[in-house]
Design a protein around this motif. Structure first.
Motif, PDB file in Angstrom:
ATOM      1  N   VAL A 341       0.443  -1.488  -0.069  1.00 29.31           N
ATOM      2  CA  VAL A 341      -0.395   0.793   0.117  1.00 29.31           C
ATOM      3  C   VAL A 341       0.846   1.203   0.021  1.00 29.31           C
ATOM      4  O   VAL A 341       1.197   1.448   1.206  1.00 29.31           O
ATOM      5  N   ARG A 342       1.155   1.942  -1.346  1.00 36.40           N
ATOM      6  CA  ARG A 342       2.042   3.228  -1.229  1.00 36.40           C
ATOM      7  C   ARG A 342       1.009   4.142  -2.087  1.00 36.40           C
ATOM      8  O   ARG A 342       0.265   3.808  -3.433  1.00 36.40           O
ATOM      9  N   PRO A 343       1.394   5.640  -1.974  1.00 39.01           N
ATOM     10  CA  PRO A 343       0.941   6.380  -2.652  1.00 39.01           C
ATOM     11  C   PRO A 343       1.305   6.057  -4.585  1.00 39.01           C
ATOM     12  O   PRO A 343       2.357   6.251  -4.158  1.00 39.01           O
ATOM     13  N   PHE A 344       0.505   6.047  -5.535  1.00 37.78           N
ATOM     14  CA  PHE A 344       0.817   6.404  -6.810  1.00 37.78           C
ATOM     15  C   PHE A 344       1.241   7.810  -6.946  1.00 37.78           C
ATOM     16  O   PHE A 344       2.061   7.433  -7.869  1.00 37.78           O
ATOM     17  N   SER A 345      -0.125   7.718  -7.159  1.00 43.04           N
ATOM     18  CA  SER A 345       0.001   9.860  -8.055  1.00 43.04           C
ATOM     19  C   SER A 345      -0.874  10.540  -7.310  1.00 43.04           C
ATOM     20  O   SER A 345      -2.420   9.808  -6.090  1.00 43.04           O
ATOM     21  N   MET A 346      -0.838  11.782  -7.622  1.00 35.42           N
ATOM     22  CA  MET A 346      -1.686  12.812  -7.153  1.00 35.42           C
ATOM     23  C   MET A 346      -2.647  14.093  -8.218  1.00 35.42           C
ATOM     24  O   MET A 346      -1.617  13.655  -9.293  1.00 35.42           O
ATOM     25  N   VAL A 347      -3.319  13.964  -8.376  1.00 40.45           N
ATOM     26  CA  VAL A 347      -4.565  14.644  -9.292  1.00 40.45           C
ATOM     27  C   VAL A 347      -5.160  16.223  -9.295  1.00 40.45           C
ATOM     28  O   VAL A 347      -5.190  15.566  -7.469  1.00 40.45           O
ATOM     29  N   CYS A 348      -5.299  16.720  -9.545  1.00 45.34           N
ATOM     30  CA  CYS A 348      -5.941  18.089  -8.923  1.00 45.34           C
ATOM     31  C   CYS A 348      -7.212  18.341  -9.912  1.00 45.34           C
ATOM     32  O   CYS A 348      -6.787  18.793 -10.707  1.00 45.34           O
ATOM     33  N   CYS A 349      -8.157  19.228  -9.395  1.00 45.69           N
ATOM     34  CA  CYS A 349      -9.077  19.556 -10.042  1.00 45.69           C
ATOM     35  C   CYS A 349      -8.555  20.661 -11.070  1.00 45.69           C
ATOM     36  O   CYS A 349      -8.401  21.869 -10.474  1.00 45.69           O
ATOM     37  N   PRO A 350      -9.112  21.042 -12.826  1.00 44.74           N
ATOM     38  CA  PRO A 350      -8.686  21.754 -13.317  1.00 44.74           C
ATOM     39  C   PRO A 350      -9.063  23.327 -12.991  1.00 44.74           C
ATOM     40  O   PRO A 350      -8.683  24.196 -13.721  1.00 44.74           O
ATOM     41  N   VAL A 351     -10.565  22.817 -12.942  1.00 45.25           N
ATOM     42  CA  VAL A 351     -11.700  24.064 -13.309  1.00 45.25           C
ATOM     43  C   VAL A 351     -11.614  24.295 -11.916  1.00 45.25           C
ATOM     44  O   VAL A 351     -11.121  26.019 -11.674  1.00 45.25           O
ATOM     45  N   ASN A 352     -11.658  23.856 -10.102  1.00 42.04           N
ATOM     46  CA  ASN A 352     -11.899  24.905  -8.971  1.00 42.04           C
ATOM     47  C   ASN A 352      -9.863  24.573  -8.598  1.00 42.04           C
ATOM     48  O   ASN A 352     -10.842  25.910  -7.686  1.00 42.04           O
ATOM     49  N   GLU A 353      -9.692  23.720  -8.827  1.00 42.95           N
ATOM     50  CA  GLU A 353      -8.481  23.412  -8.044  1.00 42.95           C
ATOM     51  C   GLU A 353      -8.345  23.785  -6.459  1.00 42.95           C
ATOM     52  O   GLU A 353      -7.622  24.057  -5.990  1.00 42.95           O
ATOM     53  N   ASN A 354      -9.572  23.368  -6.347  1.00 47.82           N
ATOM     54  CA  ASN A 354      -9.815  22.980  -4.833  1.00 47.82           C
ATOM     55  C   ASN A 354     -10.195  21.762  -4.376  1.00 47.82           C
ATOM     56  O   ASN A 354     -10.976  21.614  -3.097  1.00 47.82           O
ATOM     57  N   ALA A 355      -9.696  20.498  -5.156  1.00 46.67           N
ATOM     58  CA  ALA A 355     -10.734  19.891  -4.722  1.00 46.67           C
ATOM     59  C   ALA A 355      -8.849  18.562  -5.222  1.00 46.67           C
ATOM     60  O   ALA A 355      -8.240  19.227  -6.429  1.00 46.67           O
ATOM     61  N   ALA A 356      -8.490  17.556  -4.637  1.00 44.28           N
ATOM     62  CA  ALA A 356      -7.064  16.520  -4.843  1.00 44.28           C
ATOM     63  C   ALA A 356      -7.690  15.385  -5.025  1.00 44.28           C
ATOM     64  O   ALA A 356      -7.911  15.293  -3.469  1.00 44.28           O
ATOM     65  N   ALA A 357      -7.005  14.652  -5.613  1.00 47.96           N
ATOM     66  CA  ALA A 357      -7.703  13.313  -5.441  1.00 47.96           C
ATOM     67  C   ALA A 357      -5.798  12.265  -5.383  1.00 47.96           C
ATOM     68  O   ALA A 357      -4.985  12.104  -6.039  1.00 47.96           O
ATOM     69  N   LEU A 358      -5.937  11.348  -4.199  1.00 47.58           N
ATOM     70  CA  LEU A 358      -5.220  10.791  -4.112  1.00 47.58           C
ATOM     71  C   LEU A 358      -4.798   8.898  -4.733  1.00 47.58           C
ATOM     72  O   LEU A 358      -6.606   8.206  -4.298  1.00 47.58           O
ATOM     73  N   ILE A 359      -4.673   8.698  -5.543  1.00 51.63           N
ATOM     74  CA  ILE A 359      -4.377   7.090  -6.188  1.00 51.63           C
ATOM     75  C   ILE A 359      -3.617   6.587  -5.410  1.00 51.63           C
ATOM     76  O   ILE A 359      -2.501   6.210  -5.166  1.00 51.63           O
ATOM     77  N   VAL A 360      -3.913   5.558  -4.773  1.00 48.48           N
ATOM     78  CA  VAL A 360      -3.255   4.802  -3.672  1.00 48.48           C
ATOM     79  C   VAL A 360      -2.991   2.926  -4.498  1.00 48.48           C
ATOM     80  O   VAL A 360      -3.503   2.860  -5.703  1.00 48.48           O
ATOM     81  N   SER A 361      -1.697   2.545  -4.149  1.00 50.14           N
ATOM     82  CA  SER A 361      -2.256   1.133  -5.240  1.00 50.14           C
ATOM     83  C   SER A 361      -3.164  -0.118  -4.456  1.00 50.14           C
ATOM     84  O   SER A 361      -2.494  -1.207  -5.768  1.00 50.14           O
ATOM     85  N   ASP A 362      -3.175   0.101  -3.386  1.00 46.42           N
ATOM     86  CA  ASP A 362      -3.952  -0.824  -3.845  1.00 46.42           C
ATOM     87  C   ASP A 362      -5.754  -0.466  -3.974  1.00 46.42           C
ATOM     88  O   ASP A 362      -6.326  -1.745  -3.875  1.00 46.42           O
ATOM     89  N   GLY A 363      -5.456   0.297  -4.892  1.00 53.23           N
ATOM     90  CA  GLY A 363      -7.035   0.592  -6.091  1.00 53.23           C
ATOM     91  C   GLY A 363      -7.700   1.671  -5.341  1.00 53.23           C
ATOM     92  O   GLY A 363      -8.887   2.058  -6.334  1.00 53.23           O
ATOM     93  N   ARG A 364      -7.644   1.984  -4.170  1.00 57.55           N
ATOM     94  CA  ARG A 364      -8.144   3.211  -3.739  1.00 57.55           C
ATOM     95  C   ARG A 364      -7.952   4.386  -4.015  1.00 57.55           C
ATOM     96  O   ARG A 364      -6.677   4.990  -4.610  1.00 57.55           O
ATOM     97  N   VAL A 365      -9.199   5.647  -4.654  1.00 56.35           N
ATOM     98  CA  VAL A 365      -8.679   7.004  -5.176  1.00 56.35           C
ATOM     99  C   VAL A 365      -9.968   7.440  -3.564  1.00 56.35           C
ATOM    100  O   VAL A 365     -11.179   7.825  -3.639  1.00 56.35           O
ATOM    101  N   MET A 366      -8.834   8.310  -2.990  1.00 58.13           N
ATOM    102  CA  MET A 366      -9.273   9.063  -1.839  1.00 58.13           C
ATOM    103  C   MET A 366      -9.775  10.730  -2.544  1.00 58.13           C
ATOM    104  O   MET A 366      -8.775  11.476  -3.404  1.00 58.13           O
ATOM    105  N   ILE A 367     -10.563  11.341  -2.694  1.00 61.06           N
ATOM    106  CA  ILE A 367     -10.909  12.491  -2.854  1.00 61.06           C
ATOM    107  C   ILE A 367     -10.886  13.999  -1.651  1.00 61.06           C
ATOM    108  O   ILE A 367     -11.753  13.205  -0.992  1.00 61.06           O
TER     109      ILE A 367
END
Length: 532
Positions: A341-367
């Protein structure tokens, strides 16, 4: 139904302007709705791991594939597939000499075509493709191996290439023809000589720290002893500040002023701090979303009006350099990091820039979504030692009144005022101090790690057609496992299997590890779904 990610999927994620998050899971591409945290589409047509995903403004997805053959010598082949996400069909396939893709980006800042894609083909080629027809428009080679690239958001003809030895600046990029020159090459050494690498520099030592890293930018190749850009993780222009660029290292972020060709800011981590993995600069405000190795996402916002001052024992600089200091404003909770279980990548909302999503190696997406709160103190009564943040003085051009409620958290520039700690806004007596915090607003979980047993509920018949509901039960047949079927049930022993007895119940059985006498503990559970 997808689960854990594979190692090549690291960094294969993007957040599109349509509000969709796309990321790679083995050879699949999952498209997730950021508002509901639900999977909308799974693109499956390939036999290789997804290593890059890029969303466009018109609803397409693009990613290259990397084939790994389990032999002593790895055979790699790269392919770019352009998808129509709405229909789940492939529009175009592109391949160049069976080489994997290092980086790619859609050309959004031109009007010639909406389907132009710039890709880095190893070791040293950049190719411009028409992704609608699969036509190669032009190809350009360079002397060094190209790792990634970044466009100048203020000038589409400027492009920076991160190579294995330095940075190549291109000033004549055009969609119509390949760059004529080989670009300007700049060498930058690793900032390990900076005092901030070993110990976080104090406020009075900022000038000394910056003097150390000023020499990192030069037109001459560094000596063999110095470490070059091999440990540089990322290069990116700042979309909020013209002619500025950031370099990401595991323990430091360098801010470069390209006009004076020197480093003007250092964001360093203490010796006991958690290293960086990724950084996403914002364009609405001068802020940075940073991902750390423990899965923690932090937001750093630039402090207004900072300049490098000399210490009492030093002579003042006749031409002071504007120092960029980024203060930590908010951070989310870290995840439990293990071998799998490790963090794989992060993405940010390009429109509002007030939210980020974390993609975890176990398949979780945390917003994680940013929320603001008003401290209730007036600017003139604020006595905080750190530089405070203030709310905007106007909303859609209308000044904010004294009796007006807090502005809605629509976007980052709606939460933080422009130049919010100096200048004209100090004259506004209604300015209020703002505090930011991350709130988990979405969570998408994948299947547990295999092996597991899968059982579908009894089939549809004419007798149960009115109350029939298609339910799939999955039990992980190893230690510390769970049964997932509209509920969560934990076993004391190792689960072995599951069998449905009706549409509303199932029997699950488990066996413990044998003891010294060879005896085991058997568990037989009858579970009623409506009540749990």
């Amino acid at each position: 139904l997808t689960g854990a990610l594979s190692s090549p999927n690291r960094g294969a994620a993007d957040w599109g302007w349509q509000g969709l998050i796309a990321y790679g899971c083995h050879s699949l591409v999952l498209v997730v709705d950021a508002n509901s945290a639900q999977t909308l589409q799974v693109l499956e047509r390939h036999k290789a791991s997804v290593v890059k995903v890029r969303c466009t403004c018109v609803g397409y997805l693009c990613f290259p594939l990397k084939v790994l053959v389990l032999k002593l010598q790895s055979l790699t082949s790269g392919k770019i597939i352009v998808w129509d996400v709405a229909t789940g069909t492939a529009r175009c396939e592109i391949q160049e000499h069976s080489k994997p893709i290092q980086d790619m980006q859609w050309l959004w800042n031109q009007d010639a075509s909406r389907d132009l894609l710039l890709a880095v083909h190893p070791p040293n080629y950049i190719v411009l493709w028409n992704a609608d027809t699969g036509t190669k428009l032009w190809k350009k080679s360079y002397a060094e191996n190209i790792l990634s690239f970044s466009f100048d958001p203020f000038d589409p003809s400027h492009l920076a290439l991160l190579t294995s030895e330095g940075i190549v600046f291109i000033s004549d990029f055009s969609p119509s023809k390949a760059p004529a020159s080989s670009g300007k090459k700049v060498y930058i050494s690793s900032p390990h000589s900076s005092p901030s690498h070993n110990k976080l520099a104090a406020a009075t030592g900022a000038k000394k720290a910056l003097d150390k890293v000023k020499i990192l930018i030069s037109n001459e190749k560094p000596s063999a002893e110095s470490v070059t850009l091999n440990d540089c993780l990322q290069l990116s222009y700042l979309p909020s500040k013209r002619n500025y660029m950031l370099l990401l290292y595991p323990r430091e972020i360098l801010i470069l002023d390209l006009e004076v060709n020197q480093t003007v800011g250092v964001i360093a981590i203490e010796r006991t701090g958690v290293p960086f993995i990724q950084v996403i600069p914002c364009f609405q405000r001068d802020g940075l979303f940073c991902l750390h190795e423990n899965g923690c996402i932090t937001l750093r916002v630039r402090r207004s009006n900072c300049s490098i001052t000399a210490t009492p024992n030093e002579e003042p600089d006749p031409e002071p350099v504007q120092e960029l200091v980024y203060d930590l404003r908010s951070q989310c909770d870290a995840i439990r990091v293990t071998k799998t279980v490790r963090p794989f990548s992060m993405v940010c909302c390009p429109v509002n820039e007030n939210a980020a999503a974390l993609i975890v190696s176990d398949g979780r997406v945390m917003i994680w979504e940013l929320k603001s709160s008003i401290s209730g103190r007036n600017v003139r009564n604020s006595s905080s030692s750190a530089s405070p943040l203030y709310s905007p003085v106007s909303f859609c051009g209308i000044p904010v009144g004294a009796l007006q409620n807090k502005l809605p958290d629509l976007s980052l520039d709606n939460m933080i005022g422009q130049g919010a700690s100096a200048g004209e806004e100090f004259r506004n007596s209604f300015l209020q101090e703002v505090h930011l915090k991350f709130l988990l607003t979405g969570l998408l979980s994948g299947l547990p790690l295999p092996p597991f047993a899968i059982r579908m509920c009894p089939p549809l018949t004419t007798k149960n057609i009115k109350q029939y509901e298609p339910i799939l039960a999955v039990v992980q047949t190893c230690s510390n496992s769970n049964i997932l079927a509209d509920m969560l049930y934990a076993f004391l022993s190792d689960p072995r299997g599951i069998e449905w007895i009706s549409l509303t119940g199932f029997i699950s059985f488990a066996t413990s590890t044998p003891n010294n006498l060879g005896l085991v503990r058997n568990e037989l559970q009858l579970v009623d779904l409506p009540t749990g």
